[in-house]
Scaffold this active site. Structure first.
Site, PDB file in Angstrom:
ATOM      1  N   MET A  15       0.828  -1.217   0.000  1.00 44.49           N
ATOM      2  CA  MET A  15       0.000   0.000   0.000  1.00 44.49           C
ATOM      3  C   MET A  15       0.860   1.265   0.000  1.00 44.49           C
ATOM      4  O   MET A  15       0.616   2.199  -0.771  1.00 44.49           O
ATOM      5  CB  MET A  15      -0.949   0.013   1.212  1.00 44.49           C
ATOM      6  CG  MET A  15      -2.096  -0.962   1.131  1.00 44.49           C
ATOM      7  SD  MET A  15      -3.222  -0.628  -0.242  1.00 44.49           S
ATOM      8  CE  MET A  15      -4.109   0.805   0.345  1.00 44.49           C
ATOM      9  N   SER A 130      -8.995   3.994   0.603  1.00 40.78           N
ATOM     10  CA  SER A 130      -9.635   2.739   0.193  1.00 40.78           C
ATOM     11  C   SER A 130      -9.389   2.448  -1.277  1.00 40.78           C
ATOM     12  O   SER A 130      -9.279   3.356  -2.085  1.00 40.78           O
ATOM     13  CB  SER A 130     -11.139   2.800   0.428  1.00 40.78           C
ATOM     14  OG  SER A 130     -11.729   1.600  -0.040  1.00 40.78           O
ATOM     15  N   LYS A 184     -13.740   6.107   7.229  1.00 39.90           N
ATOM     16  CA  LYS A 184     -13.154   4.909   6.596  1.00 39.90           C
ATOM     17  C   LYS A 184     -13.627   3.641   7.315  1.00 39.90           C
ATOM     18  O   LYS A 184     -13.890   2.609   6.684  1.00 39.90           O
ATOM     19  CB  LYS A 184     -11.618   4.994   6.601  1.00 39.90           C
ATOM     20  CG  LYS A 184     -10.921   3.730   6.047  1.00 39.90           C
ATOM     21  CD  LYS A 184     -11.242   3.528   4.598  1.00 39.90           C
ATOM     22  CE  LYS A 184     -10.821   2.258   3.905  1.00 39.90           C
ATOM     23  NZ  LYS A 184     -10.071   1.231   4.469  1.00 39.90           N
ATOM     24  N   HIS A 187     -17.033   2.955   6.143  1.00 38.83           N
ATOM     25  CA  HIS A 187     -16.891   2.422   4.780  1.00 38.83           C
ATOM     26  C   HIS A 187     -16.605   0.920   4.852  1.00 38.83           C
ATOM     27  O   HIS A 187     -17.224   0.118   4.156  1.00 38.83           O
ATOM     28  CB  HIS A 187     -15.748   3.144   4.050  1.00 38.83           C
ATOM     29  CG  HIS A 187     -15.260   2.426   2.812  1.00 38.83           C
ATOM     30  ND1 HIS A 187     -14.446   1.312   2.883  1.00 38.83           N
ATOM     31  CD2 HIS A 187     -15.505   2.623   1.496  1.00 38.83           C
ATOM     32  CE1 HIS A 187     -14.198   0.868   1.659  1.00 38.83           C
ATOM     33  NE2 HIS A 187     -14.831   1.652   0.805  1.00 38.83           N
ATOM     34  N   ASN A 188     -15.667   0.544   5.700  1.00 44.82           N
ATOM     35  CA  ASN A 188     -15.323  -0.875   5.801  1.00 44.82           C
ATOM     36  C   ASN A 188     -16.487  -1.691   6.356  1.00 44.82           C
ATOM     37  O   ASN A 188     -16.727  -2.814   5.915  1.00 44.82           O
ATOM     38  CB  ASN A 188     -14.090  -1.060   6.695  1.00 44.82           C
ATOM     39  CG  ASN A 188     -12.806  -0.783   5.942  1.00 44.82           C
ATOM     40  OD1 ASN A 188     -12.797  -0.003   5.001  1.00 44.82           O
ATOM     41  ND2 ASN A 188     -11.724  -1.405   6.353  1.00 44.82           N
ATOM     42  N   GLU A 191     -18.719  -2.269   3.649  1.00 45.70           N
ATOM     43  CA  GLU A 191     -18.075  -3.288   2.799  1.00 45.70           C
ATOM     44  C   GLU A 191     -18.396  -4.692   3.342  1.00 45.70           C
ATOM     45  O   GLU A 191     -18.718  -5.613   2.578  1.00 45.70           O
ATOM     46  CB  GLU A 191     -16.563  -3.004   2.801  1.00 45.70           C
ATOM     47  CG  GLU A 191     -15.682  -4.035   2.147  1.00 45.70           C
ATOM     48  CD  GLU A 191     -14.189  -3.680   2.360  1.00 45.70           C
ATOM     49  OE1 GLU A 191     -13.802  -2.526   2.131  1.00 45.70           O
ATOM     50  OE2 GLU A 191     -13.426  -4.579   2.775  1.00 45.70           O
TER      51      GLU A 191
HETATM   52  C1  6PG Z   1     -10.267  -0.859   1.447  1.00 43.03           C
HETATM   53  C2  6PG Z   1     -10.459  -2.078   2.314  1.00 43.03           C
HETATM   54  C3  6PG Z   1      -9.260  -2.419   3.113  1.00 43.03           C
HETATM   55  C4  6PG Z   1      -9.435  -3.586   4.062  1.00 43.03           C
HETATM   56  C5  6PG Z   1      -9.751  -4.875   3.436  1.00 43.03           C
HETATM   57  C6  6PG Z   1      -9.765  -6.092   4.334  1.00 43.03           C
HETATM   58  O1  6PG Z   1     -11.089   0.022   1.629  1.00 43.03           O
HETATM   59  O2  6PG Z   1      -9.359  -0.804   0.627  1.00 43.03           O
HETATM   60  O3  6PG Z   1     -11.497  -1.809   3.219  1.00 43.03           O
HETATM   61  O4  6PG Z   1      -8.933  -1.278   3.843  1.00 43.03           O
HETATM   62  O5  6PG Z   1      -8.255  -3.758   4.738  1.00 43.03           O
HETATM   63  O6  6PG Z   1     -10.939  -4.828   2.741  1.00 43.03           O
HETATM   64  O7  6PG Z   1     -10.546  -5.981   5.474  1.00 43.03           O
HETATM   65  P1  6PG Z   1     -10.843  -7.305   6.325  1.00 43.03           P
HETATM   66  O8  6PG Z   1      -9.573  -8.095   6.360  1.00 43.03           O
HETATM   67  O9  6PG Z   1     -11.249  -6.866   7.686  1.00 43.03           O
HETATM   68  O10 6PG Z   1     -11.909  -8.032   5.586  1.00 43.03           O
END
Ligand code: 6PG
Length: 479
Positions: A15, A130, A184, A187-188, A191
């Protein structure tokens, strides 16, 4: 070392490396640094020709390579490593320099670090980034939080490297302190809910509709052309369509069914509990990952606990469309809940979050990017401070149109013994939210019975207690 770099990146795992490359590719000279020097050397060998980099072996050289005020992006594992890097940098920095934590830090840590840095005259920013590895390189969604004066010093760089949708960069100053990392985090959480809903749809299409992975892949591809169009639906089609080279089976069938997690979904759920915001979709998604992890227990239970005798319902031609609609309606609920949570947090922390702007910067670059976010952005533009997105006509109508299918799916799944925690809890939330009067009057009666916790009446003001076991007389307690 001459101070020629406009910004520095420390932490060159994928990253960090990709962010540094993205910045350099936009013509900004970048100083790069990593705790292990070998990694910095590898970085320069692999990508040194992509832009103007200054490779620093030591923290001192790294700091010396930066123009003032120094802008330093820290991209290391969340938690103690972030504090470690800050502690190393702090003695070398001058008043007004800016430390930017671009990892998935927990927002209370960001609040604390902001205060600690401010005490030493430094400006600290917690920014959500993200989009995974590819996003970091080609254009992520960026959620910067912290001192507006610090943001002004990095705005040009951040907006230039962010994803762009309809000419608008997916980067906007979110708010002070921990606001960026908070957004963020949500957001997660969203997700997690999105992914769980997709997994439930996959389960139903497999075990109720009786379809195989390639057929389901084609269905997701088709779904990606309508209301559900999004990155996650698009990649679901790809994952389901992949054949395992070793066995010739669909790869998804060869992957162990235990979902892992790094904690952001759990943080979102815990925060919602603290705020008293019903966040059922995201929280069920976190629980579902926890349950999936109990593989040995599930194996034992599979041979012990009774279920219905599942019959394949492939003869129901509308089933696939019903599942699509159930997925869409549940998704609307998950986003309505997540945005309600951000609204509550904004009020509780005085962040003044612009929720329409959050929807706008999530339209591109990030994992939950979707067409749907345009509708959310429009909702805030047209209706201002919306309490719950379900009350905005577009979503009210969308859910009303989907509700019959949604109910049929929940019934069928329950009859067939297929677990659908996110579909079912979203529907229950919807049904509870649209009830003018619910059963909590009884909860209050029970609390008052066993603990004299008092209740309020619908007809008169005040707080009341009934002496239930004694003489049954009601007394006013606040007069
Ligand atoms: C993003 C993602 C990222 C996150 C992964 C894994 O926005 O790019 O949210 O930040 O680390 O999706 O998350 P988990 O391992 O908790 O599923």
């Amino acid at each position: 070392m001459t101070a020629t770099s406009r910004i520095g990146v420390t932490g060159l795992a994928v990253m960090g490396a990709n962010l540094a490359r993205n910045i350099a590719r936009h013509g900004v000279p970048v100083a790069v640094h990593n705790r292990t020097t070998a990694k910095t050397k590898e970085f320069i060998e692999a990508y040194g020709d992509e832009g103007t980099f200054t490779a620093a072996e030591t923290t001192e050289d790294f700091v010396a390579a930066l123009e003032k005020p120094r802008r330093i992006i820290v991209m290391v594992k969340a938690g103690a490593p972030v504090d470690g890097v800050i502690a190393e940098l702090t003695p070398l920095l001058d008043e007004g320099d800016i430390i930017i934590d671009a990892g998935n830090s927990h927002f209370p840590d960001t609040v604390r670090r902001t205060e600690e840095c401010a005490a030493g005259g430094l400006r600290f920013m917690g920014i959500g980034v993200s989009g995974g590895e590819e996003g970091a390189l080609l254009g992520p969604s960026i959620m910067p939080g912290g001192d507006p004066s610090a943001y002004a010093e990095v705005e040009e760089i951040l907006t230039s490297i962010a994803a762009v949708v309809d000419g608008t960069p997916c980067c906007v100053h979110v708010g002070p302190g921990g606001a960026g990392h908070y957004v963020k985090m949500v957001h997660n959480g969203i997700e997690y809910a999105d992914i769980q809903l997709i997994a439930e749809a996959y389960d139903l299409l497999t075990h109720v509709a009786g379809l195989d992975a390639p057929a389901i892949s084609a269905i997701f591809e088709e779904w990606n052309t309508g209301d559900l169009e999004s990155f996650l639906i698009e990649i679901t089609a790809k994952v389901l369509g992949k054949t395992d080279e070793k066995t010739g089976n669909p790869l998804v069938e060869m992957i162990v069914d235990q979902a892992e997690q790094k904690g952001t979904g759990t943080w979102t759920a815990i925060d919602a509990l603290g705020l008293g915001i019903p966040l059922t979709g995201i929280t069920e998604a976190v629980f579902a990952r926890g349950l999936s992890a109990l593989r040995d227990e599930r194996k034992a239970a599979a041979g012990t606990l009774a279920g219905p005798n599942p019959e394949s319902s492939t003869d129901r031609p509308d089933l696939v469309e019903d599942i699509r609609q159930a997925l869409y309606a549940s998704k609307v609920v998950a986003y309505a809940q997540g945005f309600a949570q951000m609204r509550a947090a904004s009020k509780a922390n005085d962040w003044d979050l612009d929720l329409g702007a959050m929807a706008t910067i999530w339209r591109g670059g990030c994992i939950i990017r979707a067409q749907f976010l345009n509708r959310i952005r429009d909702a805030y533009t047209e209706h201002g401070d919306v309490t719950n997105l379900l009350m905005v006509p577009y979503f009210t109508e969308a859910v009303a149109n989907a509700q019959d299918a949604w109910r049929r799916v929940v019934i069928t799944a329950t009859e067939q013994g297929v677990a659908i925690p996110a579909f079912a809890s979203s529907l229950s939330y919807y049904d509870a939210y649209r009830r003018e009067r619910g059963p909590a009057s009884l909860i209050q009666g029970l609390r008052d019975f066993f603990g004299a916790h008092t209740y309020r009446r619908i007809d008169v003001e005040g707080s009341y207690h009934t002496r239930w076991p004694q003489d049954g007389v009601e007394v006013r307690t606040d007069a």
